[in-house]
Scaffold this motif. Structure first.
Motif, PDB file in Angstrom:
ATOM      1  N   VAL A 489       0.695  -1.335  -0.124  1.00  9.13           N
ATOM      2  CA  VAL A 489       0.050   0.061   0.231  1.00  9.13           C
ATOM      3  C   VAL A 489       0.936   1.295  -0.181  1.00  9.13           C
ATOM      4  N   ALA A 490       0.782   2.099  -0.971  1.00  6.85           N
ATOM      5  CA  ALA A 490       1.475   3.647  -0.847  1.00  6.85           C
ATOM      6  C   ALA A 490       0.600   4.495  -0.857  1.00  6.85           C
ATOM      7  N   TYR A 491       1.225   5.600  -0.171  1.00  7.49           N
ATOM      8  CA  TYR A 491       0.422   6.668   0.423  1.00  7.49           C
ATOM      9  C   TYR A 491       1.725   7.901   0.514  1.00  7.49           C
ATOM     10  N   GLY A 492       1.154   9.151   0.795  1.00  4.23           N
ATOM     11  CA  GLY A 492       1.977  10.131   0.919  1.00  4.23           C
ATOM     12  C   GLY A 492       2.061  10.676   2.427  1.00  4.23           C
ATOM     13  N   VAL A 493       3.039  10.908   3.059  1.00  2.00           N
ATOM     14  CA  VAL A 493       3.136  11.488   4.328  1.00  2.00           C
ATOM     15  C   VAL A 493       3.677  12.837   4.401  1.00  2.00           C
TER      16      VAL A 493
END
Length: 598
Positions: A489-493
């Motif tokens: 799962v990829a996401y921005g932080v």
């Protein structure tokens, strides 16, 4: 309605006051004659008008052939010199069968030839497909397939990207720069006759943008919409004189360079200085070498410049105005004072969006104003516009934060993407009344009053890093193709004092496999542009079931890299070292441009 009031980028982006506007109008007075000249172009741009990028460029070349137009590494080319070479290129392309509506694919790093090939293409009524030279493998092949080009022109410095294009996907005519010059030698230097016949509605170029599908989409820029940049941003806000030079350190496939900066230059017949590539340590040296009086930016660039040690060149340049987007409110004054910048012309826009906001009145900490119709509306947990019981949208209260949508009309048409289905997905119909239509920007903004906004965040699965939109599905595809990864799962932080959001991937390791962090980094660099390689990787035991997968993704994003519990977290040290164990100073190193290296 979801709120983003705590978002660091907009804490200091306060309301715009009447006093601020009055001061800005007074400062604009010396530029009034030029602004009056360009004002009609913002309000009324007939699509049938015989006005294009090529026609305005060659008009300047005819009137002032000896005036500098392109400056590169300190050397200048005049409008006349460039126009003659552009016309030779156009004659060659025409012999290769390129005409109105055809596509010329351009794969190049920053240099004068890149810009001249684009001008030659649009003079013929053809479309310049501006390929992103960071792309590789399937992503590059996909982008080329979208263009269906008749000709491909490539820079020898882009050999990796070029070799990613399957031979069978290449168009019938392919030239590198040396071959192009040789083939164009002796061709006609006269302006192509077709240029004068082209309407403003003609497509000018394709700019690639990452979408939530995980593969790039090609957004369309017509000559007419490009002229909105010339008039609204260049003529009314940037206000260059013909003796000015705009320095462009951003890639020419970027709209900040190709539309905003070039539009500002051609609004007055000024000079464009092309930076080969951005270097924080050598930036001001190159600005001084190229005698620049203005430059374009993205927020990350400004932060990198502030992170450099102070030195005499900070103030030994002639730059007085800068144009770009993403200037963080908390560094606005510091940047202006340290480098002696009189005007920061922040703007908000997107390659596919049919309007733009621009800080024409020199008000601090704002993305500017827009006279075209738009709304800021409430949105749901998935980032979609919220409809009430009657199926209509609801505007946020004055001063509120919400989803920006732009009205689509005959006056403000939508160019969209090359993919009609992808365009339609971004259109909101029957939003407030039956039959109306709005374009969903996908962006969260704050109403500052007097038709001004502040950018807050990017909604949905796409996040912005290093001035580029990154699709999480593209990152997940690269992670999942690594042999040891079972699921990702990829996401921005967020990283404090950094622009945009850094990529983070949560991965589950296959049973019986061990993770080699260096091999994983090598794999990702081989499958993704460098700006899309995640900075953080978290190893998790398992993911929740698919039915609650989106909720889990939200939780992972909220936990970020500081609340990972007992999970191992790796951080990207660069191409050479790959991923290493997380250390406490890593976020600060990223914010200060000390990591990742390479």
């Amino acid at each position: 309605m979801p709120s983003s009031d705590t978002h660091g980028d907009t804490k200091q982006a306060t309301a715009v006051g009447l006093t601020d506007l009055i001061r800005g109008v007074i400062k604009m007075a010396p530029s009034a004659p030029s602004m009056i000249k360009h004002a009609p172009g913002l309000i009324h741009r007939p699509p049938e008008a015989k006005r294009t990028i090529g026609s305005i460029f060659q008009k300047h070349a005819g009137a002032h052939p000896d005036r500098p137009f392109i400056r590169f590494e300190g050397r200048s080319l005049t409008y006349g010199e460039v126009n003659r070479r552009v016309n030779r290129f156009a004659a060659l392309l025409s012999e290769d069968g390129v005409g109105k509506g055809d596509v010329v694919a351009i794969l190049s790093k920053n240099n004068p030839t890149d810009l001249m090939v684009m001008l030659a293409t649009v003079k013929l009524g053809a479309v310049a497909g501006m390929l992103n030279y960071n792309q590789r493998g399937k992503v590059m092949a996909h982008s080329v397939s979208l263009l269906d080009a008749k000709v491909l022109i490539h820079d020898p410095d882009c050999v990796e990207g070029f070799e990613s294009i399957p031979v069978e996907s290449r168009p019938p005519h392919v030239y590198d720069f040396a071959e192009l010059d040789a083939a164009a030698e002796g061709r006609s230097e006269e302006n192509p006759a077709v240029t004068a016949t082209l309407p403003a509605s003609t497509k000018a170029f394709y700019i690639f943008t990452s979408g939530t599908t995980g593969m790039p989409k090609a957004s369309v820029m017509s000559h007419n919409r490009w002229f909105a940049n010339l008039s609204g941003i260049g003529g009314l806000a940037v206000r260059l004189r013909h003796s000015d030079t705009m320095y462009v350190p951003l890639p020419l496939y970027h709209n900040n360079a190709l539309s905003v900066s070039l539009g500002s230059v051609l609004a007055s017949g000024a000079c464009i200085a092309i930076g080969r590539s951005f270097s924080a340590s050598k930036f001001w040296d190159d600005v001084i070498l190229n005698r620049a009086t203005a430059f374009c930016y993205i927020g990350e660039l400004c932060r990198y410049l502030l992170a450099q040690p102070e030195k005499p060149t900070d103030r030994q340049h002639a730059v007085k105005v800068i144009i770009g987007n993403g200037m963080r409110p908390e560094i606005w004054d510091e940047f202006s004072e340290r480098f002696g910048i009189e005007r920061i012309v922040e703007f908000y826009g997107a390659s596919e969006l049919n309007l733009a906001f621009v800080n024409a009145f020199s008000v601090k900490r704002t993305a500017g104003f827009c006279p075209l119709p738009y709304k800021i509306v409430e949105y749901d947990d998935h980032g979609e516009p919220r409809r009430d019981e009657q199926g209509r949208l609801t505007e946020v209260a004055k001063g509120g934060t919400g989803l920006l949508i732009a009205e689509i009309s005959e006056r403000v048409p939508l160019d969209g993407y090359t993919d009609a289905e992808a365009t339609e997905k971004k259109v909101i119909r029957d939003a407030f009344t039956d039959g109306d239509a709005y374009f969903n920007s996908g962006d969260l903004v704050r109403d500052q009053g007097f038709a001004h906004i502040a950018f807050v965040d990017r909604l949905g699965d796409t996040f912005r890093w290093k001035g580029e939109n990154v699709a999480t599905t593209e990152v997940e595809a690269a992670l999942d193709s690594f042999p040891a990864v079972a699921q990702s799962v990829a996401y921005g932080v967020e990283i404090e004092k950094a622009d945009g959001k850094a990529g983070m991937g949560a991965i589950k390791i296959r049973d019986g496999e061990d993770l080699d962090p260096k091999a994983l980094a090598d794999h990702l660099y081989g499958h993704l542009p460098s700006y899309a390689v995640p900075l953080f990787v978290r190893v998790v035991e398992d993911f929740e079931q698919t039915s609650t997968f989106k909720n889990r993704k939200v939780e992972l994003r909220e936990e970020g890299y500081t609340k990972a519990g007992d999970d191992a977290v790796y951080v990207l040290a660069g191409r050479d070292k790959g991923f290493v164990d997380y250390y406490d100073d890593y976020p600060a190193d990223v914010a200060n441009a000390k990591a990742p290296k390479g």
